[in-house]
Design a protein around this motif. Structure first.
Motif, PDB file in Angstrom:
ATOM      1  N   THR A   1      -5.350   1.614  -1.009  1.00  0.00           N
ATOM      2  CA  THR A   1      -5.223   1.852   0.369  1.00  0.00           C
ATOM      3  C   THR A   1      -5.676   0.510   1.225  1.00  0.00           C
ATOM      4  OG1 THR A   1      -7.060   2.994   0.163  1.00  0.00           O
ATOM      5  CG2 THR A   1      -5.371   4.284  -0.115  1.00  0.00           C
ATOM      6  N   ALA A   2      -5.282   0.793   2.339  1.00  0.00           N
ATOM      7  CA  ALA A   2      -5.789  -0.561   3.197  1.00  0.00           C
ATOM      8  C   ALA A   2      -7.269   0.114   3.947  1.00  0.00           C
ATOM      9  CB  ALA A   2      -4.798  -0.650   4.329  1.00  0.00           C
ATOM     10  N   THR A   3      -8.005  -0.695   4.229  1.00  0.00           N
ATOM     11  CA  THR A   3      -9.195  -0.281   4.731  1.00  0.00           C
ATOM     12  C   THR A   3      -9.462  -1.015   6.442  1.00  0.00           C
ATOM     13  OG1 THR A   3     -10.364  -1.922   3.647  1.00  0.00           O
ATOM     14  CG2 THR A   3     -10.123   0.461   2.823  1.00  0.00           C
ATOM     15  N   ASP A   4      -8.394  -1.756   6.894  1.00  0.00           N
ATOM     16  CA  ASP A   4      -8.415  -2.397   8.046  1.00  0.00           C
ATOM     17  C   ASP A   4      -9.052  -1.784   9.241  1.00  0.00           C
ATOM     18  OD1 ASP A   4      -7.977  -4.331   6.177  1.00  0.00           O
ATOM     19  OD2 ASP A   4      -5.841  -4.798   7.336  1.00  0.00           O
ATOM     20  N   ALA A   5      -8.427  -0.502   9.201  1.00  0.00           N
ATOM     21  CA  ALA A   5      -8.534   0.324  10.769  1.00  0.00           C
ATOM     22  C   ALA A   5      -9.780   1.063  10.753  1.00  0.00           C
ATOM     23  CB  ALA A   5      -7.318   1.354  10.629  1.00  0.00           C
ATOM     24  N   VAL A   6     -10.095   1.453  11.912  1.00  0.00           N
ATOM     25  CA  VAL A   6     -11.371   2.238  11.944  1.00  0.00           C
ATOM     26  C   VAL A   6     -10.964   3.575  12.416  1.00  0.00           C
ATOM     27  CG1 VAL A   6     -13.619   2.294  13.376  1.00  0.00           C
ATOM     28  CG2 VAL A   6     -12.892   0.126  12.388  1.00  0.00           C
ATOM     29  N   LEU A   7     -11.519   4.512  11.851  1.00  0.00           N
ATOM     30  CA  LEU A   7     -11.119   5.886  12.427  1.00  0.00           C
ATOM     31  C   LEU A   7     -12.327   6.750  13.239  1.00  0.00           C
ATOM     32  CD1 LEU A   7      -9.239   7.100   9.374  1.00  0.00           C
ATOM     33  CD2 LEU A   7      -8.203   6.231  11.429  1.00  0.00           C
ATOM     34  N   VAL A   8     -12.197   6.936  14.252  1.00  0.00           N
ATOM     35  CA  VAL A   8     -13.142   7.306  15.175  1.00  0.00           C
ATOM     36  C   VAL A   8     -12.708   8.865  15.603  1.00  0.00           C
ATOM     37  CG1 VAL A   8     -14.390   7.076  17.335  1.00  0.00           C
ATOM     38  CG2 VAL A   8     -13.782   5.148  15.964  1.00  0.00           C
TER      39      VAL A   8
ATOM     40  N   VAL B   1      -2.708   7.516   8.880  1.00  0.00           N
ATOM     41  CA  VAL B   1      -2.487   6.554   7.363  1.00  0.00           C
ATOM     42  C   VAL B   1      -1.736   5.315   7.701  1.00  0.00           C
ATOM     43  CG1 VAL B   1      -1.935   6.508   5.101  1.00  0.00           C
ATOM     44  CG2 VAL B   1      -3.368   8.440   5.892  1.00  0.00           C
ATOM     45  N   GLU B   2      -0.641   5.750   8.285  1.00  0.00           N
ATOM     46  CA  GLU B   2       0.421   4.789   8.692  1.00  0.00           C
ATOM     47  C   GLU B   2      -0.082   3.477   9.663  1.00  0.00           C
ATOM     48  OE1 GLU B   2       3.408   2.162   8.293  1.00  0.00           O
ATOM     49  OE2 GLU B   2       3.203   3.884   6.913  1.00  0.00           O
ATOM     50  N   ALA B   3      -0.775   4.078  10.721  1.00  0.00           N
ATOM     51  CA  ALA B   3      -1.447   3.135  11.679  1.00  0.00           C
ATOM     52  C   ALA B   3      -2.670   2.356  10.869  1.00  0.00           C
ATOM     53  CB  ALA B   3      -2.080   4.084  13.022  1.00  0.00           C
ATOM     54  N   GLU B   4      -3.338   2.954  10.033  1.00  0.00           N
ATOM     55  CA  GLU B   4      -4.346   2.424   9.319  1.00  0.00           C
ATOM     56  C   GLU B   4      -3.825   1.287   8.364  1.00  0.00           C
ATOM     57  OE1 GLU B   4      -7.946   3.082   6.444  1.00  0.00           O
ATOM     58  OE2 GLU B   4      -6.442   5.022   6.617  1.00  0.00           O
ATOM     59  N   ARG B   5      -2.727   1.554   7.778  1.00  0.00           N
ATOM     60  CA  ARG B   5      -2.045   0.647   7.113  1.00  0.00           C
ATOM     61  C   ARG B   5      -1.584  -0.676   7.951  1.00  0.00           C
ATOM     62  NH1 ARG B   5       2.864   3.196   3.959  1.00  0.00           N
ATOM     63  NH2 ARG B   5       3.162   0.952   3.620  1.00  0.00           N
ATOM     64  N   ALA B   6      -1.195  -0.454   9.131  1.00  0.00           N
ATOM     65  CA  ALA B   6      -0.879  -1.357   9.890  1.00  0.00           C
ATOM     66  C   ALA B   6      -2.005  -2.079  10.629  1.00  0.00           C
ATOM     67  CB  ALA B   6       0.054  -0.923  11.135  1.00  0.00           C
ATOM     68  N   GLY B   7      -3.156  -1.825  10.612  1.00  0.00           N
ATOM     69  CA  GLY B   7      -4.477  -2.295  11.072  1.00  0.00           C
ATOM     70  C   GLY B   7      -4.689  -1.890  12.444  1.00  0.00           C
ATOM     71  N   VAL B   8      -4.188  -0.903  12.820  1.00  0.00           N
ATOM     72  CA  VAL B   8      -4.228  -0.282  13.985  1.00  0.00           C
ATOM     73  C   VAL B   8      -5.625   0.820  14.059  1.00  0.00           C
ATOM     74  CG1 VAL B   8      -3.519   1.217  15.914  1.00  0.00           C
ATOM     75  CG2 VAL B   8      -1.927  -0.319  14.490  1.00  0.00           C
ATOM     76  N   ARG B   9      -6.499   0.454  15.217  1.00  0.00           N
ATOM     77  CA  ARG B   9      -7.311   1.244  15.383  1.00  0.00           C
ATOM     78  C   ARG B   9      -7.114   2.832  15.903  1.00  0.00           C
ATOM     79  NH1 ARG B   9     -12.955   0.320  18.881  1.00  0.00           N
ATOM     80  NH2 ARG B   9     -14.067   1.839  17.660  1.00  0.00           N
TER      81      ARG B   9
ATOM     82  N   VAL C   1       1.080  -1.203   0.094  1.00  0.00           N
ATOM     83  CA  VAL C   1      -0.256   0.023   0.015  1.00  0.00           C
ATOM     84  C   VAL C   1       0.724   1.274   0.049  1.00  0.00           C
ATOM     85  CG1 VAL C   1      -1.900   1.191   1.273  1.00  0.00           C
ATOM     86  CG2 VAL C   1      -1.926  -1.341   1.161  1.00  0.00           C
ATOM     87  N   ARG C   2       0.744   2.172  -0.954  1.00  0.00           N
ATOM     88  CA  ARG C   2       1.235   3.458  -1.182  1.00  0.00           C
ATOM     89  C   ARG C   2       1.120   4.403  -0.250  1.00  0.00           C
ATOM     90  NH1 ARG C   2       1.817   4.904  -7.386  1.00  0.00           N
ATOM     91  NH2 ARG C   2       3.872   4.142  -7.490  1.00  0.00           N
ATOM     92  N   GLU C   3       2.017   5.052   0.595  1.00  0.00           N
ATOM     93  CA  GLU C   3       1.582   6.338   1.351  1.00  0.00           C
ATOM     94  C   GLU C   3       0.896   7.231   0.615  1.00  0.00           C
ATOM     95  OE1 GLU C   3       5.051   7.659   3.765  1.00  0.00           O
ATOM     96  OE2 GLU C   3       5.243   5.744   4.604  1.00  0.00           O
TER      97      GLU C   3
END
Length: 125
Positions: free
Chosen positions: A116-123, A82-90, A4-6
């Motif tokens: 882009t990754a979509t594993d993370a949840v942004l709140v 974005v980096e946290a999202e890529r890593a799957g971190v909430r 996944v590109r930055e």
């Protein structure tokens, strides 16, 4: 997992500047005049199509009444999210600004063919 590109910095900066202008209820014409640049160039910067120089960014920030350091801090916060999202971190943020920027950059990156990754949840609190 696929690579996944930055997001590009020009996309982040453009999104932040555009949101600041819209929050103030100002037009491209108004801000471009205050920054002493063409409307077309400011539009290209906001859309992430032009890599603005530090002088241009300082002029736009001044025209918007925001500090350059705050622009850079918002870009940093977004890249970190974005980096946290890529890593799957909430990611939990106190500013919807960062969350909105991540969504905008994700949409812009997808539009230009970046995955882009979509594993993370942004709140946003």
């Amino acid at each position: 997992m696929e690579h996944v590109r930055e997001p590009l910095l020009r996309h982040l900066v453009g999104a932040i500047l555009r949101r600041a202008r819209l929050r103030q209820g100002r037009t491209l014409q108004d801000v471009a005049a205050a920054a002493r640049m063409s409307i077309a160039y400011l539009s290209e910067v906001e859309r992430g199509r032009k890599e603005a120089s530090s002088e241009v960014l300082a002029a736009v920030c001044d025209a918007l009444g925001i500090r350059l350091v705050d622009l850079v801090a918002q870009a940093h916060a977004t890249l970190a999210a974005v980096e946290a999202e890529r890593a799957g971190v909430r990611v939990l943020t106190s500013a919807g600004e960062r969350s909105a920027t991540v969504r905008h950059v994700r949409a812009a990156s997808t539009a230009v063919g970046h995955r882009t990754a979509t594993d993370a949840v942004l709140v946003a609190a």
